[in-house]
Design a protein around this motif. Structure first.
Motif, PDB file in Angstrom:
ATOM      1  N   LEU A 344       0.827  -1.225   0.000  1.00 18.43           N
ATOM      2  CA  LEU A 344       0.000   0.000   0.000  1.00 18.43           C
ATOM      3  C   LEU A 344       0.852   1.262   0.000  1.00 18.43           C
ATOM      4  O   LEU A 344       0.373   2.336  -0.359  1.00 18.43           O
ATOM      5  CB  LEU A 344      -0.913   0.037   1.221  1.00 18.43           C
ATOM      6  CG  LEU A 344      -1.982  -1.040   1.351  1.00 18.43           C
ATOM      7  CD1 LEU A 344      -2.939  -0.686   2.470  1.00 18.43           C
ATOM      8  CD2 LEU A 344      -2.754  -1.172   0.061  1.00 18.43           C
ATOM      9  N   ARG A 345       2.110   1.118   0.393  1.00 15.73           N
ATOM     10  CA  ARG A 345       2.977   2.308   0.454  1.00 15.73           C
ATOM     11  C   ARG A 345       3.370   2.811  -0.924  1.00 15.73           C
ATOM     12  O   ARG A 345       3.846   3.929  -1.062  1.00 15.73           O
ATOM     13  CB  ARG A 345       4.229   1.999   1.280  1.00 15.73           C
ATOM     14  CG  ARG A 345       3.901   1.686   2.720  1.00 15.73           C
ATOM     15  CD  ARG A 345       5.085   1.951   3.625  1.00 15.73           C
ATOM     16  NE  ARG A 345       4.769   1.612   5.001  1.00 15.73           N
ATOM     17  CZ  ARG A 345       4.155   2.429   5.851  1.00 15.73           C
ATOM     18  NH1 ARG A 345       3.785   3.627   5.469  1.00 15.73           N
ATOM     19  NH2 ARG A 345       3.908   2.043   7.088  1.00 15.73           N
ATOM     20  N   VAL A 346       3.228   1.954  -1.974  1.00 16.36           N
ATOM     21  CA  VAL A 346       3.644   2.388  -3.320  1.00 16.36           C
ATOM     22  C   VAL A 346       2.459   2.443  -4.289  1.00 16.36           C
ATOM     23  O   VAL A 346       2.611   2.233  -5.485  1.00 16.36           O
ATOM     24  CB  VAL A 346       4.787   1.506  -3.887  1.00 16.36           C
ATOM     25  CG1 VAL A 346       6.073   1.765  -3.131  1.00 16.36           C
ATOM     26  CG2 VAL A 346       4.443   0.022  -3.850  1.00 16.36           C
ATOM     27  N   LYS A 347       1.282   2.720  -3.768  1.00 17.66           N
ATOM     28  CA  LYS A 347       0.118   2.921  -4.646  1.00 17.66           C
ATOM     29  C   LYS A 347       0.051   4.402  -5.036  1.00 17.66           C
ATOM     30  O   LYS A 347       1.054   5.093  -4.961  1.00 17.66           O
ATOM     31  CB  LYS A 347      -1.151   2.446  -3.926  1.00 17.66           C
ATOM     32  CG  LYS A 347      -1.172   0.927  -3.701  1.00 17.66           C
ATOM     33  CD  LYS A 347      -1.235   0.189  -5.025  1.00 17.66           C
ATOM     34  CE  LYS A 347      -1.214  -1.315  -4.828  1.00 17.66           C
ATOM     35  NZ  LYS A 347      -1.097  -2.024  -6.103  1.00 17.66           N
ATOM     36  N   GLU A 348      -1.125   4.893  -5.425  1.00 22.27           N
ATOM     37  CA  GLU A 348      -1.230   6.282  -5.876  1.00 22.27           C
ATOM     38  C   GLU A 348      -0.695   7.244  -4.824  1.00 22.27           C
ATOM     39  O   GLU A 348      -0.255   8.350  -5.123  1.00 22.27           O
ATOM     40  CB  GLU A 348      -2.678   6.614  -6.245  1.00 22.27           C
ATOM     41  CG  GLU A 348      -3.147   6.022  -7.577  1.00 22.27           C
ATOM     42  CD  GLU A 348      -3.588   4.564  -7.519  1.00 22.27           C
ATOM     43  OE1 GLU A 348      -3.100   3.792  -6.631  1.00 22.27           O
ATOM     44  OE2 GLU A 348      -4.420   4.167  -8.359  1.00 22.27           O
ATOM     45  N   SER A 349      -0.780   6.831  -3.540  1.00 25.54           N
ATOM     46  CA  SER A 349      -0.079   7.545  -2.458  1.00 25.54           C
ATOM     47  C   SER A 349       0.393   6.471  -1.493  1.00 25.54           C
ATOM     48  O   SER A 349       0.128   5.283  -1.699  1.00 25.54           O
ATOM     49  CB  SER A 349      -1.044   8.497  -1.734  1.00 25.54           C
ATOM     50  OG  SER A 349      -1.999   7.752  -0.984  1.00 25.54           O
ATOM     51  N   ASP A 350       1.080   6.858  -0.437  1.00 29.57           N
ATOM     52  CA  ASP A 350       1.401   5.898   0.636  1.00 29.57           C
ATOM     53  C   ASP A 350       0.095   5.702   1.413  1.00 29.57           C
ATOM     54  O   ASP A 350      -0.237   6.464   2.313  1.00 29.57           O
ATOM     55  CB  ASP A 350       2.502   6.475   1.530  1.00 29.57           C
ATOM     56  CG  ASP A 350       2.683   5.644   2.811  1.00 29.57           C
ATOM     57  OD1 ASP A 350       1.953   4.643   2.998  1.00 29.57           O
ATOM     58  OD2 ASP A 350       3.544   6.019   3.624  1.00 29.57           O
ATOM     59  N   ARG A 351      -0.654   4.691   1.009  1.00 33.97           N
ATOM     60  CA  ARG A 351      -2.009   4.538   1.568  1.00 33.97           C
ATOM     61  C   ARG A 351      -2.004   4.125   3.034  1.00 33.97           C
ATOM     62  O   ARG A 351      -2.960   4.429   3.755  1.00 33.97           O
ATOM     63  CB  ARG A 351      -2.820   3.529   0.743  1.00 33.97           C
ATOM     64  CG  ARG A 351      -3.218   4.096  -0.598  1.00 33.97           C
ATOM     65  CD  ARG A 351      -4.083   3.162  -1.410  1.00 33.97           C
ATOM     66  NE  ARG A 351      -4.531   3.858  -2.613  1.00 33.97           N
ATOM     67  CZ  ARG A 351      -4.961   3.272  -3.706  1.00 33.97           C
ATOM     68  NH1 ARG A 351      -5.011   1.950  -3.773  1.00 33.97           N
ATOM     69  NH2 ARG A 351      -5.357   3.993  -4.738  1.00 33.97           N
ATOM     70  N   LEU A 352      -0.961   3.424   3.472  1.00 35.67           N
ATOM     71  CA  LEU A 352      -0.908   3.075   4.905  1.00 35.67           C
ATOM     72  C   LEU A 352      -0.774   4.343   5.725  1.00 35.67           C
ATOM     73  O   LEU A 352      -1.507   4.575   6.685  1.00 35.67           O
ATOM     74  CB  LEU A 352       0.308   2.186   5.194  1.00 35.67           C
ATOM     75  CG  LEU A 352       0.135   0.690   5.142  1.00 35.67           C
ATOM     76  CD1 LEU A 352       1.341   0.005   5.775  1.00 35.67           C
ATOM     77  CD2 LEU A 352      -1.127   0.284   5.862  1.00 35.67           C
ATOM     78  N   GLY A 353       0.183   5.173   5.299  1.00 34.75           N
ATOM     79  CA  GLY A 353       0.420   6.431   6.012  1.00 34.75           C
ATOM     80  C   GLY A 353      -0.808   7.341   5.944  1.00 34.75           C
ATOM     81  O   GLY A 353      -1.225   7.932   6.944  1.00 34.75           O
ATOM     82  N   ALA A 354      -1.421   7.415   4.764  1.00 33.25           N
ATOM     83  CA  ALA A 354      -2.565   8.319   4.576  1.00 33.25           C
ATOM     84  C   ALA A 354      -3.748   7.877   5.433  1.00 33.25           C
ATOM     85  O   ALA A 354      -4.440   8.709   6.039  1.00 33.25           O
ATOM     86  CB  ALA A 354      -2.962   8.360   3.102  1.00 33.25           C
ATOM     87  N   MET A 355      -4.013   6.564   5.490  1.00 34.66           N
ATOM     88  CA  MET A 355      -5.151   6.091   6.292  1.00 34.66           C
ATOM     89  C   MET A 355      -4.876   6.314   7.779  1.00 34.66           C
ATOM     90  O   MET A 355      -5.763   6.757   8.521  1.00 34.66           O
ATOM     91  CB  MET A 355      -5.445   4.603   6.031  1.00 34.66           C
ATOM     92  CG  MET A 355      -6.054   4.294   4.694  1.00 34.66           C
ATOM     93  SD  MET A 355      -7.443   5.354   4.180  1.00 34.66           S
ATOM     94  CE  MET A 355      -8.683   4.996   5.420  1.00 34.66           C
ATOM     95  N   ALA A 356      -3.644   6.005   8.200  1.00 32.27           N
ATOM     96  CA  ALA A 356      -3.324   6.160   9.622  1.00 32.27           C
ATOM     97  C   ALA A 356      -3.492   7.625  10.030  1.00 32.27           C
ATOM     98  O   ALA A 356      -4.131   7.945  11.042  1.00 32.27           O
ATOM     99  CB  ALA A 356      -1.901   5.670   9.890  1.00 32.27           C
ATOM    100  N   LYS A 357      -2.970   8.525   9.201  1.00 38.18           N
ATOM    101  CA  LYS A 357      -3.028   9.949   9.528  1.00 38.18           C
ATOM    102  C   LYS A 357      -4.472  10.463   9.534  1.00 38.18           C
ATOM    103  O   LYS A 357      -4.917  11.146  10.466  1.00 38.18           O
ATOM    104  CB  LYS A 357      -2.193  10.710   8.480  1.00 38.18           C
ATOM    105  CG  LYS A 357      -1.902  12.130   8.800  1.00 38.18           C
ATOM    106  CD  LYS A 357      -0.900  12.687   7.790  1.00 38.18           C
ATOM    107  CE  LYS A 357      -1.043  14.202   7.734  1.00 38.18           C
ATOM    108  NZ  LYS A 357      -0.576  14.767   6.483  1.00 38.18           N
ATOM    109  N   GLY A 358      -5.210  10.098   8.500  1.00 39.16           N
ATOM    110  CA  GLY A 358      -6.590  10.587   8.375  1.00 39.16           C
ATOM    111  C   GLY A 358      -7.501  10.025   9.458  1.00 39.16           C
ATOM    112  O   GLY A 358      -8.335  10.750  10.017  1.00 39.16           O
ATOM    113  N   LEU A 359      -7.360   8.729   9.748  1.00 34.78           N
ATOM    114  CA  LEU A 359      -8.216   8.125  10.784  1.00 34.78           C
ATOM    115  C   LEU A 359      -7.917   8.764  12.138  1.00 34.78           C
ATOM    116  O   LEU A 359      -8.841   9.087  12.905  1.00 34.78           O
ATOM    117  CB  LEU A 359      -8.000   6.606  10.849  1.00 34.78           C
ATOM    118  CG  LEU A 359      -8.595   5.802   9.679  1.00 34.78           C
ATOM    119  CD1 LEU A 359      -8.136   4.346   9.739  1.00 34.78           C
ATOM    120  CD2 LEU A 359     -10.118   5.868   9.678  1.00 34.78           C
TER     121      LEU A 359
END
Ligand code: S3P
Length: 443
Positions: A344-359
């Motif tokens: 997930l870190r190399v998709k359109e964004s770092d999705r792991l980081g983005a979900m953790a931050k947003g949640l």
């Protein structure tokens, strides 16, 4: 930038048809553009990613047109006959378009320059340039193997046997597409199975593809230089897109929606399996096969969800759905632990980081590991009240809009424009079912 916001919504109801499957849409234009004669594609996703593939296939010599009734008509001249594009191929936000087309060009004696938007230009390409170099293609790019990149296709492509080091259907497909113009047998071994739309569609167009499940994994062997016969395609609704209204219905009390003609390929179905394990009320009916792909209608009703462990082996079958699953997890009782999600870190964004931050910003308990994500939901609901940076990532934007539909305070997305890459009409379709989504001012 166009901001969007969502707020606590009443019950979602109705019968919805989400747009066509993105993976199958890309492949139908590429393969149709290699077949001699007319391929009619109905239900094509008319999102920006797929339109970028249409433009690239035209630049490579295929004829690709939209008819008034929404059918797309593709004419090719046969494998081995691609034109050298006159200009740079810009694939926008689409990793699938870039990687599949680099594979196709790598097996043809032409040169092409590939680029994309800021998100695509930061994504790793060495995962495809390594095997495609073994076939005989040469790549000139930026350090780290990132776009823009010039591909010098092989004059005499060599058949290879390659074991995938990462579970990636894009890498598998790039190699198989290069193998189309290669004499002999090209073999890809995947230790973990990934979506098989390329293999299914190759057969649909008449290629000989053997698939064996052996101890080392799934072994896929293509006999090169087939003659593709033009074959019509009906694109199912995208299960990855269907997951957004599905989760929205699950977390919004008294909802009852039906999603029509959704692709049910088992290698794409991990998110629905996981939601069922979490206690979701999901029923599938009207199962059938269209152009080799299983399809059916999915009814979803609001449910009390519970947290579970999602095993690493399931990741390839739901790789794009972890952002929306994390939203479901935020509304579930207890912890949901997602393992093996480093990709997930190399998709359109770092999705792991983005979900953790947003949640976390929305008041949800979340722990981010190198390749795990743990989300703990609570019976008290989700606070919301956050502004989320979408970072050029359509699935991050849509996931947080769904979160806002169940949260106590509205959620704002700074920029919703990339939603059109995969799900044009998302906000309207969701509003039609009862969602409260507002379009904000230009930021
Ligand atoms: C896709 C494969 C997946 C997925 C992407 C579409 C495809 O990528 O994330 O949205 O159509 O082959 P990877 O193969 O890189 O995992």
């Amino acid at each position: 930038m166009t901001s969007l916001s969502s707020s606590k919504s009443a019950a979602l109801t109705g019968t919805l048809k989400v747009p066509g499957d993105k993976s199958i849409s890309h492949r139908s234009l590429i393969l149709g553009g290699l077949a001699i004669g007319r391929t009619a594609v109905s239900g094509l996703l008319e999102g920006e990613d797929v339109l970028a593939t249409a433009a690239a296939m035209r630049a490579l010599g295929a004829s690709v047109n939209r008819l008034d009734d929404g059918t797309w008509e593709v004419f090719g001249r046969g494998i081995g006959t691609l034109d050298e594009p006159e200009d740079v191929l810009d694939l926008g936000n689409s990793g699938t378009a870039a990687r599949l087309l680099m594979g196709l060009v790598a097996g043809h004696p032409i040169n092409a320059v590939f680029t994309g938007d800021a998100s695509l230009r930061r994504r790793p390409m060495s995962r495809i340039t390594t095997p495609l170099s073994q076939i005989g293609a040469v790549f000139h790019g930026r350090s780290g193997g990132r776009l823009p990149l010039c591909v010098e296709g092989a004059t005499d492509p060599l058949p290879i046997r390659y074991t995938l080091p990462v579970a990636s259907a894009q890498v598998k497909s790039a190699i198989l597409l290069a193998g189309l113009n290669t004499p002999g047998e090209t073999t890809v071994i995947e230790p973990e199975k990934t979506r098989d739309h390329t293999e299914t569609m190759f057969r649909h167009f008449g290629a000989d593809v053997r698939v064996e499940d052996l101890p080392e994994g799934r072994v896929i062997t293509l006999t090169g230089q087939p003659e593709f016969k033009a074959s019509d395609i009906v694109v199912p609704a995208d299960p990855s897109s269907a997951a957004f209204p599905a989760v929205a219905a699950l977390i919004t009390p008294d909802s009852d929606i039906t999603l029509l003609a959704v692709g049910l390929n088992p290698l794409r179905f991990g998110v629905f399996e996981t939601l069922l394990e979490m206690g979701a009320d999901i029923e599938i009916s009207n199962r059938r096969i269209e152009a080799g792909e299983p399809v059916g209608d999915i009814r979803v009703r609001s449910s009390a969800l519970k947290g579970i462990e999602v095993p690493a082996e399931r990741a390839p079958s739901m790789i794009d759905e972890y952002p929306i699953l994390s939203v479901a997890a935020a509304f579930a009782e207890g912890a949901t632990i997602m393992r093996g999600v480093g990709e997930l870190r190399v998709k359109e964004s770092d999705r792991l980081g983005a979900m953790a931050k947003g949640l976390a910003a929305a008041g949800v308990r979340v722990e981010e590991g190198e390749d795990t994500l743990a989300v703990t939901g609570s019976a008290n609901g989700v606070a919301g009240g956050a502004t989320i940076e979408a970072d050029l990532d359509h699935r991050i934007a849509m996931s947080f809009l769904v979160l806002g539909m169940g949260a106590e305070a509205p959620v704002v997305i700074d920029d919703g424009r990339t939603i059109d890459t995969s799900f044009p009409g998302f906000a309207d379709l969701m509003r039609g079912a009862g969602a409260k989504i507002d379009t904000g001012a230009e930021a």
